[in-house]
Motif scaffolding. Structure first.
Motif, PDB file in Angstrom:
ATOM      1  N   ALA A  18    -103.319-107.543 -12.439  1.00 26.54           N
ATOM      2  CA  ALA A  18    -104.028-106.426 -13.066  1.00 26.54           C
ATOM      3  C   ALA A  18    -103.821-106.426 -14.582  1.00 26.54           C
ATOM      4  CB  ALA A  18    -103.544-105.111 -12.461  1.00 26.54           C
ATOM      5  N   ALA A  19    -102.601-106.758 -15.024  1.00 21.27           N
ATOM      6  CA  ALA A  19    -102.323-106.825 -16.465  1.00 21.27           C
ATOM      7  C   ALA A  19    -103.198-107.877 -17.135  1.00 21.27           C
ATOM      8  CB  ALA A  19    -100.846-107.132 -16.696  1.00 21.27           C
ATOM      9  N   LEU A  20    -103.391-108.996 -16.467  1.00 17.44           N
ATOM     10  CA  LEU A  20    -104.268-110.037 -17.010  1.00 17.44           C
ATOM     11  C   LEU A  20    -105.690-109.512 -17.191  1.00 17.44           C
ATOM     12  CD1 LEU A  20    -103.031-113.118 -14.957  1.00 17.44           C
ATOM     13  CD2 LEU A  20    -103.079-112.973 -17.455  1.00 17.44           C
ATOM     14  N   PRO A  77     -95.123-106.989  -7.910  1.00 19.23           N
ATOM     15  CA  PRO A  77     -95.041-107.707  -9.187  1.00 19.23           C
ATOM     16  C   PRO A  77     -96.238-108.635  -9.423  1.00 19.23           C
ATOM     17  CG  PRO A  77     -92.926-107.737  -8.084  1.00 19.23           C
ATOM     18  CD  PRO A  77     -93.905-107.180  -7.090  1.00 19.23           C
ATOM     19  N   VAL A  78     -96.728-109.253  -8.378  1.00 17.17           N
ATOM     20  CA  VAL A  78     -97.843-110.196  -8.512  1.00 17.17           C
ATOM     21  C   VAL A  78     -99.150-109.442  -8.762  1.00 17.17           C
ATOM     22  CG1 VAL A  78     -99.123-112.050  -7.381  1.00 17.17           C
ATOM     23  CG2 VAL A  78     -96.657-111.837  -7.016  1.00 17.17           C
ATOM     24  N   THR A  84     -88.979-107.327  -9.573  1.00 16.08           N
ATOM     25  CA  THR A  84     -88.666-108.691  -9.166  1.00 16.08           C
ATOM     26  C   THR A  84     -87.345-109.123  -9.789  1.00 16.08           C
ATOM     27  OG1 THR A  84     -89.607-110.913  -8.898  1.00 16.08           O
ATOM     28  CG2 THR A  84     -89.871-109.872 -11.057  1.00 16.08           C
ATOM     29  N   SER A  85     -86.898-110.322  -9.471  1.00 19.40           N
ATOM     30  CA  SER A  85     -85.597-110.772  -9.967  1.00 19.40           C
ATOM     31  C   SER A  85     -85.654-111.035 -11.472  1.00 19.40           C
ATOM     32  CB  SER A  85     -85.182-112.056  -9.251  1.00 19.40           C
ATOM     33  OG  SER A  85     -85.990-113.143  -9.674  1.00 19.40           O
ATOM     34  N   PRO A  86     -84.533-110.902 -12.167  1.00 21.72           N
ATOM     35  CA  PRO A  86     -84.527-111.160 -13.616  1.00 21.72           C
ATOM     36  C   PRO A  86     -85.011-112.563 -13.971  1.00 21.72           C
ATOM     37  CG  PRO A  86     -82.532-110.003 -12.979  1.00 21.72           C
ATOM     38  CD  PRO A  86     -83.231-110.362 -11.709  1.00 21.72           C
ATOM     39  N   GLU A 100     -94.918-105.038 -17.318  1.00 23.54           N
ATOM     40  CA  GLU A 100     -93.511-104.646 -17.212  1.00 23.54           C
ATOM     41  C   GLU A 100     -93.263-103.745 -16.005  1.00 23.54           C
ATOM     42  OE1 GLU A 100     -90.949-105.883 -18.767  1.00 23.54           O
ATOM     43  OE2 GLU A 100     -92.314-107.189 -19.884  1.00 23.54           O
ATOM     44  N   GLU A 101     -94.223-102.907 -15.665  1.00 24.33           N
ATOM     45  CA  GLU A 101     -94.073-102.092 -14.465  1.00 24.33           C
ATOM     46  C   GLU A 101     -93.855-102.978 -13.242  1.00 24.33           C
ATOM     47  OE1 GLU A 101     -97.214 -99.339 -13.732  1.00 24.33           O
ATOM     48  OE2 GLU A 101     -96.893 -98.212 -15.586  1.00 24.33           O
TER      49      GLU A 101
END
Length: 364
Positions: free
Chosen positions: A81-83, A75-76, A156-158, A150-151
């Motif tokens: 990468a999204a940034l 998730p991190v 990760t937790s909600p 979103e991938e």
């Protein structure tokens, strides 16, 4: 600006994996679509991955406060990468707005798309095609950044996913507002008293860069680590002044930078008419007649090397450059103080200090 290879490689590999999937997704859309996706891939390639590195550093700072942090989880890395994909979108649109011909030593995206139109022997105005296609290219990269985020958040937790989404959404809104304030100031400065120009330029720097480049990436990473209010506040108190110092250094490089290092012509900000704090400080020290001459020159896209050199000399002689260097040092010191006593991991704090030095003492 040197950097440890590990986070850069992890971020770049995640971007590459995502883009490979996007290429496969357009195989039935024809050669034009494939070329468009390739242009997006080119835009997302390279760079210092600074925003992604701050995201990982924000996660590590919180994670190390409670346990020994290992490699950043999916998730991190996906958020980092999204940034970077979002940053590619911002650069595509920024170059279009500024009429910049180059980016990182290569043709800016709209110029590359224009050249592709011309080389293909297509009908119509190649320049207009390049500009229109670049708008859509930036939009595609923004969509990609959402998809990639979103991938990662799916793993990760909600609660942490929701917190990261809020910080990411805030970043998107603020940088878009900052971009508008930037272009507005190039015209609006004439309606404002001279003694307010620096204040207004600092506002642009805050929204366009400080929050976007440092503060919000740290906040996104921290949210994914489950930061509490005190940890989030400490990282914000570090991130914003450091982001300001980063942008002010960028402003100096936009006027005095070496093209071989920055990938953009020296003095490009002068041709583009950027109303930065550096320019505001220079104007404050000039007599009205000299100020009018400077205002006439800044924003002229046809400034030659001699005119650029003259403006550079004026900026130095007014003391504006020295004032900016002192302000950069002050912001960097403020950021460093924010880390003292913060409940963050010791190794991560050392990493943040290294990143701070790299962001403010640089030539690119």
């Amino acid at each position: 600006m040197s950097a440890p290879a590990e986070p850069i490689e992890a971020i770049s590999q995640r971007v590459d994996i995502f883009i490979s999937a996007q290429r496969e997704g357009v195989t039935d859309a024809g050669t034009e679509a494939a070329r468009f996706v390739s242009a997006a891939a080119d835009a997302a390639t390279g760079g210092k991955r600074l925003r992604g590195r701050f995201c990982i550093a924000g996660w590590r700072a919180v994670e190390e406060a409670s346990v020994r942090a290992g490699e950043a989880p999916e998730p991190v890395v996906a958020a980092a990468a999204a940034l970077e994909v979002f940053h590619a979108a911002a650069l595509v649109h920024d170059d279009l707005i500024d009429n910049s011909d180059t980016r990182r030593g290569r043709p800016a995206a709209h110029r590359a798309l224009e050249a592709g139109h011309r080389d293909s022997g297509w009908r119509g105005d190649a320049d207009a095609f390049g500009r229109s296609a670049a708008i859509l290219l930036g939009d595609l990269l923004v969509a990609w950044s959402d998809d990639l985020l979103e991938e990662g958040l799916a793993e990760t937790s909600p609660a942490r996913a929701a917190a990261a989404r809020r910080e990411y959404a805030l970043m998107r809104r603020e940088v878009t507002l900052g971009q508008f304030l930037d272009i507005a100031e190039e015209s609006a400065f004439v309606t404002e008293p001279d003694d307010r120009h620096a204040e207004r330029a600092l506002r642009v720097a805050s929204f366009k860069s400080a929050r976007y480049s440092v503060q919000q990436p740290l906040a996104i990473g921290a949210a994914l680590a489950g930061a509490d209010a005190a940890q989030a506040a400490a990282l914000a108190a570090f991130g914003h002044p450091l982001g300001m110092a980063f942008q002010l250094r960028d402003d100096v490089l936009g006027v005095f930078g070496d093209e071989a290092a920055t990938g953009k012509p020296s003095g490009d900000d002068l041709r583009e008419g950027k109303r930065t704090v550096l320019i505001a400080y220079a104007r404050e020290a000039l007599a009205p007649g000299a100020r009018r001459i400077v205002d006439e020159l800044i924003g002229d896209p046809d400034l030659d090397a001699e005119q650029i050199a003259s403006l550079q000399q004026t900026i130095v002689e007014t003391g504006a450059l020295d004032r900016i260097e002192r302000l950069i040092a002050d912001y960097a010191h403020e950021a460093d103080r924010a880390l003292s006593g913060a409940r963050l991991g010791n190794a991560a704090v050392a990493e943040l200090r290294d990143l701070a030095h790299a962001a403010t003492v640089r030539t690119t």
